[in-house]
Design a protein around this motif. Sequence first.
Motif, PDB file in Angstrom:
ATOM      1  N   LYS A   1     -17.397  -4.296  -2.353  1.00 31.72           N
ATOM      2  CA  LYS A   1     -16.010  -3.834  -2.288  1.00 31.72           C
ATOM      3  C   LYS A   1     -15.633  -3.428  -3.702  1.00 31.72           C
ATOM      4  O   LYS A   1     -16.047  -4.121  -4.660  1.00 31.72           O
TER       5      LYS A   1
ATOM      6  N   ILE B   1      -4.112  -3.213  -4.701  1.00 28.25           N
ATOM      7  CA  ILE B   1      -3.774  -2.176  -3.708  1.00 28.25           C
ATOM      8  C   ILE B   1      -2.258  -1.971  -3.688  1.00 28.25           C
ATOM      9  O   ILE B   1      -1.763  -0.835  -3.718  1.00 28.25           O
TER      10      ILE B   1
ATOM     11  N   ASP C   1     -10.007  -2.916  -5.069  1.00 26.67           N
ATOM     12  CA  ASP C   1      -9.556  -2.917  -3.681  1.00 26.67           C
ATOM     13  C   ASP C   1      -9.185  -4.336  -3.247  1.00 26.67           C
ATOM     14  O   ASP C   1      -9.504  -4.778  -2.147  1.00 26.67           O
ATOM     15  N   ASN C   2      -8.514  -5.104  -4.128  1.00 28.05           N
ATOM     16  CA  ASN C   2      -8.001  -6.412  -3.716  1.00 28.05           C
ATOM     17  C   ASN C   2      -6.512  -6.262  -3.417  1.00 28.05           C
ATOM     18  O   ASN C   2      -5.891  -5.267  -3.835  1.00 28.05           O
ATOM     19  N   GLU C   3      -5.949  -7.238  -2.686  1.00 28.83           N
ATOM     20  CA  GLU C   3      -4.600  -7.087  -2.147  1.00 28.83           C
ATOM     21  C   GLU C   3      -3.555  -6.721  -3.219  1.00 28.83           C
ATOM     22  O   GLU C   3      -2.787  -5.781  -3.040  1.00 28.83           O
TER      23      GLU C   3
ATOM     24  N   ILE D   1      -3.244   0.648   3.411  1.00 32.02           N
ATOM     25  CA  ILE D   1      -3.678  -0.731   3.126  1.00 32.02           C
ATOM     26  C   ILE D   1      -4.853  -1.111   4.034  1.00 32.02           C
ATOM     27  O   ILE D   1      -5.868  -1.641   3.589  1.00 32.02           O
ATOM     28  N   LYS D   2      -4.710  -0.772   5.309  1.00 30.11           N
ATOM     29  CA  LYS D   2      -5.764  -1.092   6.284  1.00 30.11           C
ATOM     30  C   LYS D   2      -7.097  -0.446   5.861  1.00 30.11           C
ATOM     31  O   LYS D   2      -8.134  -1.080   5.818  1.00 30.11           O
TER      32      LYS D   2
ATOM     33  N   GLU E   1      -8.624  -1.962   2.515  1.00 29.45           N
ATOM     34  CA  GLU E   1      -9.229  -3.287   2.668  1.00 29.45           C
ATOM     35  C   GLU E   1     -10.593  -3.209   3.347  1.00 29.45           C
ATOM     36  O   GLU E   1     -11.424  -4.095   3.167  1.00 29.45           O
TER      37      GLU E   1
END
Length: 210
Positions: free
Chosen positions: A154, A163, A158-160, A115-116, A119
């Motif tokens: 981005k 992901i 690759d949005n929360e 995740i890190k 983002e």
Amino acid sequence: MTSNYIFVGPQGSGKGTQAKIIATKYNLCHISTGDLLRNAQGELKEKADEYMLSGKLVPDEIVLSLLKEKLQSSGCENGFILDGFPRNITQAEQLDKITKIDAVFNIVISDDEAIKRLEGRRNCPSCGANYNIVTAPKPNVDNICDICQSKLVKREDDNEQAIKNRLEIYHKETSPILKHYNTIPVNGEQDIDKVTEDILKAIKMLNFFK
Ligand code: AMP
């Protein structure tokens, strides 16, 4: 003698980066089904986008048709590295029918690390260079491509939420393929160079016993 490899790992594991490095070194064809789908045209692209934007898997028949076409194209004579395929058991079984695979590398990272990294992922829409503002390589000037000075973007998926969907699908649908193969585990949380070194060592061993 051809060498056909699969690189498996959750999104953000660095499998694409490693696939590029190893493919260049051994003159293999780097096949990312994500890239094939992003570069598709017309109706097929519209259909694929519906799934990709929310992080869902694109239907098998669409991905398989693009993959078969790519495998027949020039540049794949020495073999290939599959990056992002197969993503489920059906795809693995279909792949068995069209080609042989010499080794499957499983690049392992935790969900938190994935995740890190996702983002922080940025890429250049003009020249295709990849950056990561959380890990590396970071651009010299914030949000600007070092190579062509374009504004970095981005990836839309690759949005929360997307992901989270992609990681959930990875554990549910993709990780079962690890049982389908004899995989070679690689610690993906190390520096990029160290991951490459581990993969190269394993390839040398494989070639020695070939
Ligand atoms: P990637 O660039 O590998 O992260 O893939 C981006 C997106 O493309 C995924 O979230 C899926 O929507 C789609 N995709 C890529 N490879 C496959 C595949 N083998 N099967 C189904 N969908 C795929």
